[in-house]
Scaffold this motif. Structure first.
Motif, PDB file in Angstrom:
ATOM      1  N   HIS A 108       0.786  -1.240   0.000  1.00  0.00           N
ATOM      2  CA  HIS A 108       0.000   0.000   0.000  1.00  0.00           C
ATOM      3  C   HIS A 108       0.813   1.283   0.000  1.00  0.00           C
ATOM      4  CE1 HIS A 108      -3.490  -2.527   0.409  1.00  0.00           C
ATOM      5  NE2 HIS A 108      -2.920  -3.114   1.448  1.00  0.00           N
ATOM      6  N   ALA A 109       2.096   1.201  -0.315  1.00  0.00           N
ATOM      7  CA  ALA A 109       2.903   2.419  -0.429  1.00  0.00           C
ATOM      8  C   ALA A 109       2.552   3.124  -1.748  1.00  0.00           C
ATOM      9  CB  ALA A 109       4.389   2.079  -0.397  1.00  0.00           C
ATOM     10  N   PHE A 110       2.447   4.439  -1.697  1.00  0.00           N
ATOM     11  CA  PHE A 110       2.089   5.240  -2.860  1.00  0.00           C
ATOM     12  C   PHE A 110       3.171   5.180  -3.931  1.00  0.00           C
ATOM     13  CE2 PHE A 110       2.281   9.266  -5.170  1.00  0.00           C
ATOM     14  CZ  PHE A 110       0.996   9.326  -5.695  1.00  0.00           C
ATOM     15  N   ILE A 111       2.759   4.965  -5.185  1.00  0.00           N
ATOM     16  CA  ILE A 111       3.674   5.017  -6.327  1.00  0.00           C
ATOM     17  C   ILE A 111       3.344   6.216  -7.201  1.00  0.00           C
ATOM     18  CG2 ILE A 111       4.453   3.871  -8.433  1.00  0.00           C
ATOM     19  CD1 ILE A 111       3.872   1.201  -7.051  1.00  0.00           C
ATOM     20  N   ALA A 112       2.076   6.319  -7.640  1.00  0.00           N
ATOM     21  CA  ALA A 112       1.722   7.399  -8.558  1.00  0.00           C
ATOM     22  C   ALA A 112       0.214   7.585  -8.626  1.00  0.00           C
ATOM     23  CB  ALA A 112       2.247   7.077  -9.956  1.00  0.00           C
ATOM     24  N   ARG A 113      -0.172   8.785  -9.010  1.00  0.00           N
ATOM     25  CA  ARG A 113      -1.560   9.082  -9.350  1.00  0.00           C
ATOM     26  C   ARG A 113      -1.564   9.257 -10.869  1.00  0.00           C
ATOM     27  NH1 ARG A 113      -4.839  10.886  -5.636  1.00  0.00           N
ATOM     28  NH2 ARG A 113      -3.101  11.787  -4.490  1.00  0.00           N
ATOM     29  N   LEU A 114      -2.325   8.429 -11.553  1.00  0.00           N
ATOM     30  CA  LEU A 114      -2.326   8.410 -13.012  1.00  0.00           C
ATOM     31  C   LEU A 114      -3.314   9.408 -13.596  1.00  0.00           C
ATOM     32  CD1 LEU A 114      -2.439   4.538 -13.468  1.00  0.00           C
ATOM     33  CD2 LEU A 114      -0.418   6.021 -13.612  1.00  0.00           C
ATOM     34  N   ASP A 115      -2.998   9.901 -14.790  1.00  0.00           N
ATOM     35  CA  ASP A 115      -3.958  10.728 -15.515  1.00  0.00           C
ATOM     36  C   ASP A 115      -5.130   9.865 -15.972  1.00  0.00           C
ATOM     37  OD1 ASP A 115      -2.445  13.045 -15.253  1.00  0.00           O
ATOM     38  OD2 ASP A 115      -1.331  12.650 -17.099  1.00  0.00           O
ATOM     39  N   MET A 116      -4.827   8.678 -16.450  1.00  0.00           N
ATOM     40  CA  MET A 116      -5.850   7.724 -16.886  1.00  0.00           C
ATOM     41  C   MET A 116      -5.235   6.335 -16.824  1.00  0.00           C
ATOM     42  SD  MET A 116      -7.711   7.371 -20.627  1.00  0.00           S
ATOM     43  CE  MET A 116      -7.847   9.132 -20.755  1.00  0.00           C
ATOM     44  N   GLY A 117      -6.003   5.350 -16.398  1.00  0.00           N
ATOM     45  CA  GLY A 117      -5.439   4.014 -16.345  1.00  0.00           C
ATOM     46  C   GLY A 117      -6.488   2.933 -16.227  1.00  0.00           C
ATOM     47  N   TRP A 118      -6.114   1.757 -16.645  1.00  0.00           N
ATOM     48  CA  TRP A 118      -6.930   0.553 -16.545  1.00  0.00           C
ATOM     49  C   TRP A 118      -6.197  -0.388 -15.602  1.00  0.00           C
ATOM     50  CZ3 TRP A 118      -6.167   3.537 -20.718  1.00  0.00           C
ATOM     51  CH2 TRP A 118      -7.301   3.990 -21.384  1.00  0.00           C
ATOM     52  N   GLU A 119      -6.600  -0.372 -14.341  1.00  0.00           N
ATOM     53  CA  GLU A 119      -5.890  -1.121 -13.304  1.00  0.00           C
ATOM     54  C   GLU A 119      -5.835  -2.612 -13.621  1.00  0.00           C
ATOM     55  OE1 GLU A 119      -5.755  -1.525  -8.458  1.00  0.00           O
ATOM     56  OE2 GLU A 119      -7.452  -0.532  -9.408  1.00  0.00           O
ATOM     57  N   ARG A 120      -6.947  -3.160 -14.105  1.00  0.00           N
ATOM     58  CA  ARG A 120      -6.997  -4.593 -14.404  1.00  0.00           C
ATOM     59  C   ARG A 120      -5.887  -5.017 -15.376  1.00  0.00           C
ATOM     60  NH1 ARG A 120     -12.217  -7.784 -16.900  1.00  0.00           N
ATOM     61  NH2 ARG A 120     -11.176  -9.774 -17.141  1.00  0.00           N
ATOM     62  N   TYR A 121      -5.580  -4.145 -16.332  1.00  0.00           N
ATOM     63  CA  TYR A 121      -4.576  -4.474 -17.358  1.00  0.00           C
ATOM     64  C   TYR A 121      -3.244  -3.775 -17.111  1.00  0.00           C
ATOM     65  CZ  TYR A 121      -8.852  -6.078 -19.451  1.00  0.00           C
ATOM     66  OH  TYR A 121     -10.050  -6.728 -19.665  1.00  0.00           O
ATOM     67  N   ARG A 122      -3.220  -2.931 -16.123  1.00  0.00           N
ATOM     68  CA  ARG A 122      -2.017  -2.157 -15.797  1.00  0.00           C
ATOM     69  C   ARG A 122      -1.488  -1.394 -17.007  1.00  0.00           C
ATOM     70  NH1 ARG A 122       1.231  -4.525 -10.742  1.00  0.00           N
ATOM     71  NH2 ARG A 122      -0.587  -5.218  -9.595  1.00  0.00           N
ATOM     72  N   VAL A 123      -2.401  -0.676 -17.624  1.00  0.00           N
ATOM     73  CA  VAL A 123      -2.077   0.212 -18.745  1.00  0.00           C
ATOM     74  C   VAL A 123      -2.470   1.621 -18.319  1.00  0.00           C
ATOM     75  CG1 VAL A 123      -2.652   0.851 -21.126  1.00  0.00           C
ATOM     76  CG2 VAL A 123      -2.369  -1.557 -20.515  1.00  0.00           C
ATOM     77  N   ALA A 124      -1.563   2.567 -18.520  1.00  0.00           N
ATOM     78  CA  ALA A 124      -1.810   3.954 -18.143  1.00  0.00           C
ATOM     79  C   ALA A 124      -1.548   4.887 -19.315  1.00  0.00           C
ATOM     80  CB  ALA A 124      -0.895   4.345 -16.980  1.00  0.00           C
ATOM     81  N   VAL A 125      -2.270   6.003 -19.330  1.00  0.00           N
ATOM     82  CA  VAL A 125      -2.004   7.089 -20.265  1.00  0.00           C
ATOM     83  C   VAL A 125      -1.637   8.300 -19.418  1.00  0.00           C
ATOM     84  CG1 VAL A 125      -2.938   8.612 -22.042  1.00  0.00           C
ATOM     85  CG2 VAL A 125      -3.629   6.205 -21.974  1.00  0.00           C
TER      86      VAL A 125
END
Length: 87
Positions: free
Chosen positions: A7-24
């Motif tokens: 649960h350590a913070f990594i990033a806040r994404l602009d857009m992402g699909w957590e299930r597939y771990r794809v981010a824009v």
């Protein structure tokens, strides 16, 4: 928001699909002209990759003049990670 298994913070994404771990991620001009921001972005990108995320980067030109390219990259990344986009 992306966090580690503990649960350590990594990033806040602009857009992402957590299930597939794809981010824009959108990079405005300051992401290229501010050396401190540029270094943070590099570290952030690697932290996301280390946790299994594929990051697709976009800028204003890509969004406004070549949106088809951005969509193609997003679709390819999602499909490669098992998303069924044809439903």
């Amino acid at each position: 928001m992306v966090r580690t298994d503990s649960h350590a913070f990594i990033a806040r994404l602009d857009m992402g699909w957590e299930r597939y771990r794809v981010a824009v991620e959108y990079d405005g001009a300051h992401h290229w002209t501010d050396p401190t921001q540029r270094t943070r972005d590099i570290d952030r990108h690697h932290a996301l990759a280390d946790h299994g995320w594929q990051v697709i980067r976009a800028d204003a030109t890509l969004l406004h003049r070549r949106p088809h390219t951005l969509l193609s990259r997003v679709h390819a990344a999602l499909r490669a990670r098992g998303a069924d986009l044809d439903r």
